[in-house]
Design a protein around this motif. Structure first.
Motif, PDB file in Angstrom:
ATOM      1  N   LEU A 230      -5.319   4.973   1.886  1.00  0.00           N
ATOM      2  CA  LEU A 230      -5.337   3.567   1.490  1.00  0.00           C
ATOM      3  C   LEU A 230      -5.426   2.643   2.696  1.00  0.00           C
ATOM      4  CD1 LEU A 230      -2.680   3.284  -1.379  1.00  0.00           C
ATOM      5  CD2 LEU A 230      -5.146   2.950  -1.567  1.00  0.00           C
TER       6      LEU A 230
ATOM      7  N   TRP B   8       6.763  -2.276  -5.539  1.00  0.00           N
ATOM      8  CA  TRP B   8       6.702  -2.795  -4.161  1.00  0.00           C
ATOM      9  C   TRP B   8       8.074  -3.234  -3.661  1.00  0.00           C
ATOM     10  CZ3 TRP B   8       8.412  -7.749  -3.437  1.00  0.00           C
ATOM     11  CH2 TRP B   8       8.451  -8.575  -4.558  1.00  0.00           C
TER      12      TRP B   8
ATOM     13  N   LEU C 227       0.821  -1.208   0.000  1.00  0.00           N
ATOM     14  CA  LEU C 227       0.000   0.000   0.000  1.00  0.00           C
ATOM     15  C   LEU C 227       0.858   1.261   0.000  1.00  0.00           C
ATOM     16  CD1 LEU C 227      -2.800  -1.050   2.526  1.00  0.00           C
ATOM     17  CD2 LEU C 227      -2.898  -1.042   0.025  1.00  0.00           C
TER      18      LEU C 227
ATOM     19  N   VAL D 111      -4.716  -1.554  -5.000  1.00  0.00           N
ATOM     20  CA  VAL D 111      -3.632  -1.141  -5.903  1.00  0.00           C
ATOM     21  C   VAL D 111      -3.891  -1.538  -7.349  1.00  0.00           C
ATOM     22  CG1 VAL D 111      -2.004  -1.309  -3.990  1.00  0.00           C
ATOM     23  CG2 VAL D 111      -2.185  -3.212  -5.589  1.00  0.00           C
TER      24      VAL D 111
ATOM     25  N   HIS E 252       2.607   1.734  -3.423  1.00  0.00           N
ATOM     26  CA  HIS E 252       1.624   2.110  -4.444  1.00  0.00           C
ATOM     27  C   HIS E 252       1.261   3.583  -4.328  1.00  0.00           C
ATOM     28  CE1 HIS E 252      -1.747   1.842  -7.207  1.00  0.00           C
ATOM     29  NE2 HIS E 252      -2.496   2.435  -6.293  1.00  0.00           N
TER      30      HIS E 252
END
Length: 307
Positions: A86, A64, A55, A101, A58
């Motif tokens: 988020l 990531w 999260l 995402v 993103h």
């Protein structure tokens, strides 16, 4: 003395925006908040740290796997706001992280996902990576992914078997739109096509390999699924009282679409005891997986001749 009232998530989020500074600060904060919330993990991640990294990166438009590279970098206030938004959705709405995402990884490939399809997580991935050895002795020329959803299983098979033609079948036009987007994204449109089909109705000819992750959740399990599952399409999960409504039909019809040396691979999850009891004459080969998962069987075409 009046006891201090615990801060609400909204208050905690505002505090994070005001006081935290770095990417690592926000990852740690997200882990703490998700751990305290008791949310369910199991849609591509199985722990709060992986969800937090997904999260946070993103929200920052980073891959990531770049979190460590930028962990000590200070974030702008707007970036911290985006992260807390988020994380709050993940906790308050119980939305699985891949939906937030818009992407999930399967067999090392990134797939577009949204609430029109299940989040890719089938343990069949391990069999794909092993090229379905020892059951496939030759490279398959035609592969069918039945109940394809996002297309992840069939496309992953196409990547493992670059000479194969692959068909992705699904009843849902919504799911097929996602599958088609993934076909284009992963540039396999020369060998992979997606078709609307009620099980085998649009299938043509015979296949060396049929792979399926059909709906298989029984009524009891549907009634007690964690909230995160209710963001996924019910059509792709629920399958009657014993979870086998579609699998019964699939087993009866599969033989006519398999080559004589063909292989059938199907995931039935927790419904595997009911399936084994319903077909004592079938020599199901139940698979064990290093990365977790269960309820996947392999049958050869000849095994289905008794049905």
């Amino acid at each position: 003395m009046t006891a201090l009232q615990p801060l609400s998530l909204a208050q905690q989020s505002q505090q994070a925006i005001d006081e935290l500074l770095t990417l690592q600060d926000m990852v740690r904060w997200a882990i703490s908040r998700m751990t305290a919330s008791g949310i369910y993990f199991g849609h591509g991640t199985d722990n709060p740290q992986d969800d937090a990294v997904l999260l946070v990166t993103h929200a920052l438009d980073l891959a990531w796997n770049q979190a460590d590279q930028w962990r000590d970098c200070r974030l702008t206030r707007d970036e911290r706001q985006a992260i807390t938004t988020l994380v709050r959705r993940r906790i308050e709405e119980r939305v699985p992280a891949p939906y937030l995402v818009g992407e999930a990884w399967y067999c090392g490939l990134p797939y577009l996902v949204d609430e029109r399809v299940l989040i890719p997580r089938s343990p069949i991935a391990e069999l794909i990576e092993q090229q379905f050895r020892p059951w496939l002795s030759d490279q398959p020329q035609r592969i069918l992914d039945l109940c394809t959803g996002s297309g992840c299983i069939g496309i992953a098979c196409a990547m493992q078997f670059p000479q194969a033609q692959v068909e992705l079948l699904d009843l849902s036009f919504d799911a097929l739109a996602v599958a088609e987007a993934n076909i284009q994204r992963l540039e396999v449109d020369d060998r992979v096509m997606a078709l609307q089909s009620d099980l085998f109705s649009a299938a043509s000819g015979r296949y060396d390999l049929i792979v399926s992750n059909p709906p298989y959740v029984d009524a009891d399990d549907m009634a007690c699924l964690p909230d995160e599952f209710h963001h996924e399409p019910e059509l792709a999960l629920a399958a009657g009282d014993d979870g086998l409504d579609l699998v019964h039909v699939l087993l009866k019809q599969a033989r006519q679409y398999l080559t004589d040396d063909g292989v059938l691979v199907v995931e039935v999850g927790n419904s595997w005891p009911a399936l084994a009891a319903a077909y004592p004459q079938l020599p199901f080969q139940w698979q064990e997986f290093e990365r977790g998962g269960h309820g996947v069987f392999v049958l050869k075409a000849a095994d289905l001749d008794t049905l």
